[in-house]
Design an enzyme around this catalytic site. Structure first.
Site, PDB file in Angstrom:
ATOM      1  CG  ASP A 123      -2.145   0.932   1.003  1.00 14.03           C
ATOM      2  OD1 ASP A 123      -2.074   1.807   0.088  1.00 14.03           O
ATOM      3  OD2 ASP A 123      -3.143   0.811   1.729  1.00 14.03           O
TER       4      ASP A 123
HETATM    5  O1  LIG Z   1      -4.022   5.414  -4.310  1.00  7.72           O
HETATM    6  C1  LIG Z   1      -3.214   4.340  -4.114  1.00  7.72           C
HETATM    7  C2  LIG Z   1      -3.416   3.717  -2.755  1.00  7.72           C
HETATM    8  O2  LIG Z   1      -3.282   4.743  -1.797  1.00  7.72           O
HETATM    9  C3  LIG Z   1      -3.673   4.585  -0.468  1.00  7.72           C
HETATM   10  O3  LIG Z   1      -4.148   5.872  -0.064  1.00  7.72           O
HETATM   11  C4  LIG Z   1      -3.318   7.015  -0.241  1.00  7.72           C
HETATM   12  C5  LIG Z   1      -3.945   7.959  -1.239  1.00  7.72           C
HETATM   13  O4  LIG Z   1      -3.884   7.411  -2.531  1.00  7.72           O
HETATM   14  C6  LIG Z   1      -3.238   9.285  -1.276  1.00  7.72           C
HETATM   15  O5  LIG Z   1      -3.953  10.212  -2.077  1.00  7.72           O
HETATM   16  C7  LIG Z   1      -3.095   9.869   0.101  1.00  7.72           C
HETATM   17  O6  LIG Z   1      -2.254  10.948   0.052  1.00  7.72           O
HETATM   18  C8  LIG Z   1      -2.301  11.883   1.096  1.00  7.72           C
HETATM   19  C9  LIG Z   1      -1.215  11.607   2.132  1.00  7.72           C
HETATM   20  O7  LIG Z   1      -1.575  10.462   2.888  1.00  7.72           O
HETATM   21  C10 LIG Z   1      -1.078  12.785   3.069  1.00  7.72           C
HETATM   22  O8  LIG Z   1       0.001  12.548   3.935  1.00  7.72           O
HETATM   23  C11 LIG Z   1      -0.856  14.030   2.274  1.00  7.72           C
HETATM   24  O9  LIG Z   1      -0.815  15.124   3.122  1.00  7.72           O
HETATM   25  O10 LIG Z   1      -1.944  14.227   1.386  1.00  7.72           O
HETATM   26  C12 LIG Z   1      -2.040  13.205   0.420  1.00  7.72           C
HETATM   27  C13 LIG Z   1      -3.213  13.431  -0.576  1.00  7.72           C
HETATM   28  O11 LIG Z   1      -3.863  14.469  -0.509  1.00  7.72           O
HETATM   29  O12 LIG Z   1      -2.504   8.915   0.960  1.00  7.72           O
HETATM   30  C14 LIG Z   1      -3.226   7.704   1.087  1.00  7.72           C
HETATM   31  C15 LIG Z   1      -2.521   6.869   2.099  1.00  7.72           C
HETATM   32  O13 LIG Z   1      -2.411   7.549   3.294  1.00  7.72           O
HETATM   33  C16 LIG Z   1      -4.797   3.603  -0.226  1.00  7.72           C
HETATM   34  O14 LIG Z   1      -4.725   3.065   1.061  1.00  7.72           O
HETATM   35  C17 LIG Z   1      -4.863   2.488  -1.246  1.00  7.72           C
HETATM   36  O15 LIG Z   1      -6.066   1.763  -1.101  1.00  7.72           O
HETATM   37  C18 LIG Z   1      -4.766   3.070  -2.621  1.00  7.72           C
HETATM   38  O16 LIG Z   1      -4.947   2.080  -3.612  1.00  7.72           O
END
Ligand SMILES: OC[C@H]1O[C@@H](O[C@H]2[C@H](O)[C@@H](O)[C@H](O[C@H]3[C@H](O)[C@@H](O)[C@H](O)O[C@@H]3CO)O[C@@H]2CO)[C@H](O)[C@@H](O)[C@@H]1O
Length: 751
Positions: A270
């Site tokens: 992930d």
């Molecule tokens: O999309 C692929 C897999 O991603 C995991 O979730 C992540 C998600 O895609 C991503 O957009 C998000 O990003 C944020 C990040 O966590 C945060 O620290 C930052 O400040 O902002 C980012 C976005 O705005 O992170 C997610 C993980 O924390 C999923 O679990 C998985 O199922 C997806 O397939």
């Protein structure tokens, strides 16, 4: 279309009366025993091609194949390095389970939990195929779904809606159908999140301590089905499993998945779920995503992995990773004329082709057939040309700022048709309940009065002016990184409707008019306060229907289709009745074991408000003539570890019942097969377990015989001493009924 004549899945066959279309071709039973690759390539052939290509690669190129290019370093949410000399592209990995994330001109299908509430394998498959077709159309190589983790043991779980049901059998079938659909369309499916990721709060620190039997009989079960459907990839989850990170857990990656389940594809992390370079490589991780953390740091593989090979990581292990990734690409035929990637995640998702085709029809059918009618006093539904209707609640309209106004759907404004987080997609349009009802009501000349906020005074005033009030309420949840008030970290803080939905219905009830309550929800909510209001005549559980929300609801409200969805989970009277909650202290010992959802309610003798499998229609169905037949001499005691093929083979037992439409309108029903095993020594069992279902369509007065064939898997339990599946022996209670709590037709089967 692949052959449907082989495997004796515990499946149902319509053997009399008119037929139910299955993939539009056949009314014969699903056969999942030996699924051929629709592209005509066996895993052996795919591996041979992978080996030939592998022989041409440098170490640097190999690590490029297994390492993401870094967060937002590429047009998809996950990207890998292209290797032109073997004609291997930069792999595009993109969410997700309801449609192509961050892309315009794509469809938004009903959520997984809504597909489960159709209990219709045909629709599950078609939804998967349409999802895969759209992914292929924009050049996505790996579509990040479907979801079997969370399974949904905690009703508050933020991401339950992305998956299907807390019942492993129902989720397993939904996983198989979805994966077969996606992969037949040409995209690599990704079964996620493996494993034990049952809560969003503390998801990156919690350890899920799951005992061996519970692992096999609950959480691993649907992943085993995913492997049986030849899933190309599996995503390991954020949590720890028995103290070790899921993405570097030798027991779950090498042991359970690759050895026991004979998984031939690859394991990807992930996003940012990897914690080490060497341990993750040596314990079974095959690809790291997105290749960095969200700030571009923590690059565990790439050059760092290369410098550990050979030495701390054997070259053969790196080769095994690459071989698995390449073999999956060949297995799906993606080396032959696959569309160029036109995904444009970070620039508004524009510029790609319109890939929606006629998928709105599939989206509408799944949305419609997943709606569950919970209550219908005085047959208030279907609507009978009312003179006036009040439509009340902000959930009846699209968010005034736009259906896609909130990033990753991170708000609860307007009608709810999916949850929030990475499992979302951009609506091409969102059919609002109010618009669809207005359109449909013109036929009857019905006057529509509206109150499209959650204001109690405005709602009550609208109701006073109408013959019938339809009140819309909802409950939302999603992924941990999106903050939507009142959920601090994705999981729901309670099971009440949002925006004071109980108060809204109560205020409207004071107007004294008959009320129909429509619920859009990510999972169960408590309905007790609403049910206590005597003029609440109907409750329509409209789930998470995706882009066709309003249209599908109108189909049901006006009786164009009789409701035929069934609950894929239990709706309780109190939160405490579920007996589980998210762990706040970083350890979840999964003490409830195999007793989640209806298994727990049955064992603890707790009366649910609406039981697992429940759903009303505009007609009624009678169950009779349960018969047992088949070859009872099939040998079930196979010595030594059982290969997967043995588990999916038939026991030779068939169970049939006759279902009759005893009402006045046509409708579909879902006969469900439940088995009750006797206690075996110290091993006890849930009072009943789902082991089969089929959706059948019956005209008034019509009868059909459904037949279920038992597989070894269905009548075995995980024996912790022999570390193998062991056949259940003795007197087994057999029931075919319209829900888990209905009596239906039953008998004893001697095994
Ligand atoms: O999309 C692929 C897999 O991603 C995991 O979730 C992540 C998600 O895609 C991503 O957009 C998000 O990003 C944020 C990040 O966590 C945060 O620290 C930052 O400040 O902002 C980012 C976005 O705005 O992170 C997610 C993980 O924390 C999923 O679990 C998985 O199922 C997806 O397939």
């Amino acid at each position: 279309m692949r052959s449907l004549t082989l495997y004796s899945l515990l499946s149902a066959t319509v053997v009399s009366g008119s037929t139910v279309t299955r993939r539009d071709t056949s009314d014969t039973a699903r056969d999942y025993s030996n699924l051929p690759n629709p592209k005509g390539i066996s895993w052996t052939q795919a591996y041979a091609r992978a080996n030939a290509s592998l022989a041409l690669l440098s170490k640097d190129e190999k690590t490029g194949i297994v390492t993401g290019t870094g967060w937002q370093k590429g047009t998809c949410v996950g990207n890998t390095r292209a290797i032109p000399k073997i004609k291997y592209p930069s792999l595009c990995l993109q969410d997700g389970p309801v449609g192509i994330r961050y892309q315009k001109q794509v469809s938004v299908f009903p959520a997984g939990v809504h597909a489960a509430s159709t209990w219709d394998v045909n629709l599950m498959y078609k939804r998967g195929y349409a999802l895969g077709e759209e992914a292929r159309g924009v050049g996505v190589h790996v579509q990040l779904g479907p979801v079997a983790g969370p399974l949904g043991k905690i009703p508050h779980g933020g991401r339950n809606w992305e998956g299907f049901s807390p019942d492993p059998y129902l989720t397993g079938i939904a996983m198989m159908e979805t994966i077969m659909g996606m992969q037949e369309a040409g995209v690599q499916a990704n079964a996620k999140h493996y494993i034990g990721n049952e809560q969003e709060v503390s998801r990156t620190t919690v350890t899920s301590n799951i005992d061996d039997r519970t692992m096999h009989e609950l959480y691993l079960w649907p992943f085993a089905d995913a492997v049986q459907a030849n899933v190309a990839s599996v995503m390991c989850s954020y949590n720890k499993l028995n103290g070790t990170w899921a993405c570097e857990n030798e027991k779950v990656l090498k042991g359970l998945l690759k050895s026991e389940l004979e998984f031939k594809g690859y394991v990807m992390s992930d996003w940012d779920a990897q914690h080490t370079t060497v341990e993750s490589a040596n314990t079974g991780l095959d690809m790291t995503m997105p290749g960095s953390d969200f700030n571009g740091g923590n690059v565990y593989w790439g050059k760092t992995l290369a410098s550990s090979v050979p030495g701390r990581v054997a070259e053969s292990r790196l080769d095994d990773m690459v071989r698995r990734v390449l073999a999956s690409w060949y297995y799906l035929g993606q080396d032959q004329g696959y569309p160029t990637t036109t995904v444009n995640s970070w620039k508004g998702g524009t510029g790609g082709p319109n890939v929606q085709k006629d998928h709105k029809d599939v989206a509408r059918a799944v949305a419609r057939d997943g709606i569950v009618l919970l209550k219908n006093d005085d047959n208030i539904l279907p609507l009978k040309s009312p003179k006036s209707l009040a439509i009340i609640g902000q959930d009846a309209i699209v968010n005034p700022k736009g259906a896609n106004a909130c990033a990753d759907r991170g708000c609860d404004d307007g009608t709810l048709a999916m949850g929030y987080g990475s499992g979302t997609a951009e609506y091409p349009y969102l059919s609002a309940p109010l618009d669809a009802i207005k359109l449909r009501s013109t036929k009857d000349g019905t006057k529509i009065i509206t109150s499209t906020t959650d204001s109690t005074s405005s709602g009550a005033s609208a109701a006073k002016q109408a013959d019938i009030a339809i009140v819309f309420i909802n409950s939302n949840a999603g992924e941990q990184y999106v903050k939507v008030d009142p959920n601090p970290e994705g999981d729901r803080i309670n099971l009440d409707p949002w925006h004071n939905g109980n108060d809204l219905v109560s205020a409207v009830a004071k107007a004294g008019k008959p009320i129909i309550v429509v619920v859009h929800s990510v999972g169960p909510i408590l309905l007790e306060k609403i049910l206590a209001l005597s003029n609440v005549k109907a409750i329509v559980w409209a789930g998470l229907p995706g882009q066709e929300s309003g249209n599908s609801l109108a189909d049901i409200l006006y009786g164009d289709t009789a409701p035929n969805g069934k609950l894929p989970y239990t709706i309780a009277k109190t939160e405490a009745d579920y007996g589980v909650q998210a762990s706040q202290n970083k350890v979840d010992n999964f003490k409830e074991g195999i007793y989640i959802d209806y298994r727990h309610f049955d064992k603890a003798k707790i009366e649910p408000r609406y039981e697992f499998g429940f759903g009303l229609s505009y007609t009624t169905f009678d169950y009779a003539n349960l018969t047992l037949s088949g070859d009872k001499n099939v040998k079930r005691d196979i010595q030594g570890p059982k290969p997967q093929s043995t588990l999916y083979a038939s026991t030779g037992h068939r169970i049939s019942a006759t279902i009759t439409n005893s009402g006045k309108v046509a409708g579909a029903e879902v006969p469900q097969l439940y088995l009750s095993f006797p206690t075996i020594g110290a091993v006890d069992f849930p009072p009943q377990q789902l082991r089969g279902f089929q959706k059948i369509f019956l005209k008034p007065g019509e009868s059909k015989k459904v037949t279920f064939t038992l597989r070894n898997k269905d009548v075995s339990y995980w024996d912790i001493r022999s570390q193998d599946w062991s056949p259940v022996k003795g007197q087994v209670g057999v029931k075919i009924a319209g829900s888990s709590r209905l009596t239906g037709a039953s008998r004893i089967l001697n095994l």
